[in-house]
Write a protein that holds these residues in place. Structure first.
Motif, mmCIF file in Angstrom:
data_model
loop_
_atom_site.group_PDB
_atom_site.id
_atom_site.type_symbol
_atom_site.label_atom_id
_atom_site.label_comp_id
_atom_site.label_asym_id
_atom_site.label_seq_id
_atom_site.Cartn_x
_atom_site.Cartn_y
_atom_site.Cartn_z
ATOM 1 N N VAL A 188 62.039 65.254 -43.040
ATOM 2 C CA VAL A 188 61.152 64.337 -43.347
ATOM 3 C C VAL A 188 61.107 63.423 -44.862
ATOM 4 O O VAL A 188 61.863 64.378 -45.751
ATOM 5 N N ARG A 189 61.138 62.180 -45.120
ATOM 6 C CA ARG A 189 61.406 62.327 -46.449
ATOM 7 C C ARG A 189 60.093 61.625 -47.029
ATOM 8 O O ARG A 189 59.243 60.223 -46.221
ATOM 9 N N ALA A 190 59.539 62.374 -48.131
ATOM 10 C CA ALA A 190 58.278 62.016 -48.700
ATOM 11 C C ALA A 190 58.866 60.656 -49.281
ATOM 12 O O ALA A 190 59.494 60.106 -49.986
ATOM 13 N N GLY A 191 57.385 59.761 -48.767
ATOM 14 C CA GLY A 191 56.619 58.661 -49.402
ATOM 15 C C GLY A 191 55.942 58.025 -50.230
ATOM 16 O O GLY A 191 54.881 59.221 -49.926
ATOM 17 N N ALA A 192 55.052 57.227 -51.103
ATOM 18 C CA ALA A 192 54.428 56.838 -51.381
ATOM 19 C C ALA A 192 53.744 56.354 -50.058
ATOM 20 O O ALA A 192 52.091 56.364 -49.921
#
Length: 417
Positions: free
Chosen positions: A69-73
């Motif tokens: 996954v791509r962590a993001g706010a």
């Protein structure tokens, strides 16, 4: 794998990702709306929409078994929104349906997490978004051709509705506006040709006019103005479009002022318009409702976005009612974070599309609910988040080796005997 303009390697999304996105779109179409040509039981529609969400999660998981996954706010704050939703729904003040809606929201967010693997700042998800919602608009056109009376009923004042699937005029207007804005931006960014853009934009604008949806129209105009304005410093095509659009707006304001005013009023008087078609009365009643400290902080639980049997039609008040001040803070946080990141990025097509989607959702949140639960608005913002994501640092291409210099062989010396 393909190399990007910044020298990074981006992973090409499988075609099945578009199918997952289409299933998410189907899940957020809703089950309440106009009467269809063939009556569809609401229970059947809910089974289809929930089945689509389960299928979307299962397919996304199959495509991303390693859980990359791509962590993001955006996704992080959206996941935190589950906390006040669960806390307020656990009391069952809104019934067992609140817990069901929490499970739906959790599955929806989980699917977005699985898809975030392919969020790389490109326009892949923009194209999926346009295709899927254009298919939905195609069903609206088909319903209007089959039964014009069902598609333009007197119950909605002659406004266009979905005759095959129960879609309301605001829903159709929203989809038409978003599809139009994104298609225009892709054309300005030279990611599509004029014929392809016209095939999408022209019928979408016709449907938008037939819905008489003021919120979608204003959202489209303001969102496009901000998005195209962000491209003006670096794009000659954007400057030409901006100048022509301003000229057309001036001509329309002078030559068609009466027709535009009549379309905008939709036969309503000034008093009805000032109360936002009766919305203000519901809002005042909701704010005047006595609430405990717990209800103020966490809300009363996920419901159908109504108060006293009437729709709330305001994202912020709906979130306050169902998820409390905690939910309002989280929703405001991810909208502001997305907007702040978009403003800080250098001019580009991806940034312009993100600005359009964020601006549209922010404007529509005043008269439409949806920012606190699984909805098309969260999908719009998810596309914006994918546009603002940077390629993974670990995917950097290795530095090319310097070319070897060819050293000519020295002539072999004859042996001395």
């Amino acid at each position: 794998m393909s190399a990007g303009q910044d020298g990074t390697r981006t992973e090409r999304a499988p075609r099945a990702v578009g199918t997952v996105w289409g299933l998410l779109v189907l899940n957020t179409l809703g089950s309440a709306g106009a009467e269809t040509i063939v009556p569809l039981p609401r229970s059947l529609i809910q089974m289809v929409t929930m089945g689509a969400l389960v299928a979307a999660f299962a397919l996304a998981l199959a495509l991303n078994l390693r859980l990359r996954v791509r962590a993001g706010a955006y996704l992080f704050l959206l996941s935190l929104l589950l906390v006040p939703s669960l806390v307020s729904s656990a009391g069952l003040e809104s019934g067992f349906g609140a817990l069901f809606r929490c499970a739906r929201l959790g599955l929806f967010i989980g699917t977005l997490w699985l898809l975030s693997r392919w969020w790389d700042g490109g326009t892949t998800f923009v194209r999926h978004h346009i295709r899927m919602y254009f298919l939905v608009l195609g069903s609206v056109v088909a319903g209007a051709l089959i039964s014009p009376g069902a598609a333009l009923p007197d119950l909605y004042g002659g406004r266009l509705v979905g005759a095959l699937w129960p879609l309301t005029p605001p829903q159709i207007g929203q989809y038409a506006a978003v599809v139009t804005g994104l298609a225009v931006l892709l054309l300005l960014g030279r990611r599509t040709d004029r014929v392809s853009a016209a095939v999408v934009v022209v019928p979408s604008l016709v449907l938008l006019v037939l819905t008489h949806t003021r919120t979608a129209t204003i959202g489209l105009l303001v969102g496009l103005a901000l998005a195209v304005g962000s491209l003006v410093p670096t794009s000659a095509a954007a400057r030409r479009f901006f100048a022509r659009a301003a000229l057309c707006a001036a001509v329309a304001a002078v030559g068609f002022a009466a027709a535009l005013r009549a379309w905008f009023l939709r036969g309503q008087d000034e008093e009805h318009l000032s109360s936002l078609t009766g919305r203000a009365k519901v809002w005042d009643a909701l704010l005047a409702e006595p609430r405990s400290i717990g209800e103020q902080v966490f809300g009363v639980g996920l419901g159908d976005k109504s108060f006293g049997g009437l729709p709330i039609d305001n994202s912020w008040l709906a979130v306050y009612h169902e998820q409390g001040l905690t939910g309002v803070g989280l929703v405001a946080a991810f909208v502001l974070v997305l907007g702040g990141v978009a403003l800080l990025r250098p001019p580009s097509l991806s940034r312009a599309c993100a600005i359009f989607l964020i601006a549209y959702c922010a404007l529509a949140s005043y008269t439409e609910a949806g920012l606190g639960d699984a909805s098309p608005y969260l999908l719009h913002l998810a596309v914006a988040a994918s546009l603002l994501a940077a390629p993974a640092p670990s995917a950097a291409l290795p530095a090319p080796e310097p070319p070897r210099r060819r050293v000519p062989r020295r002539a072999r010396q004859p042996e001395v005997t």
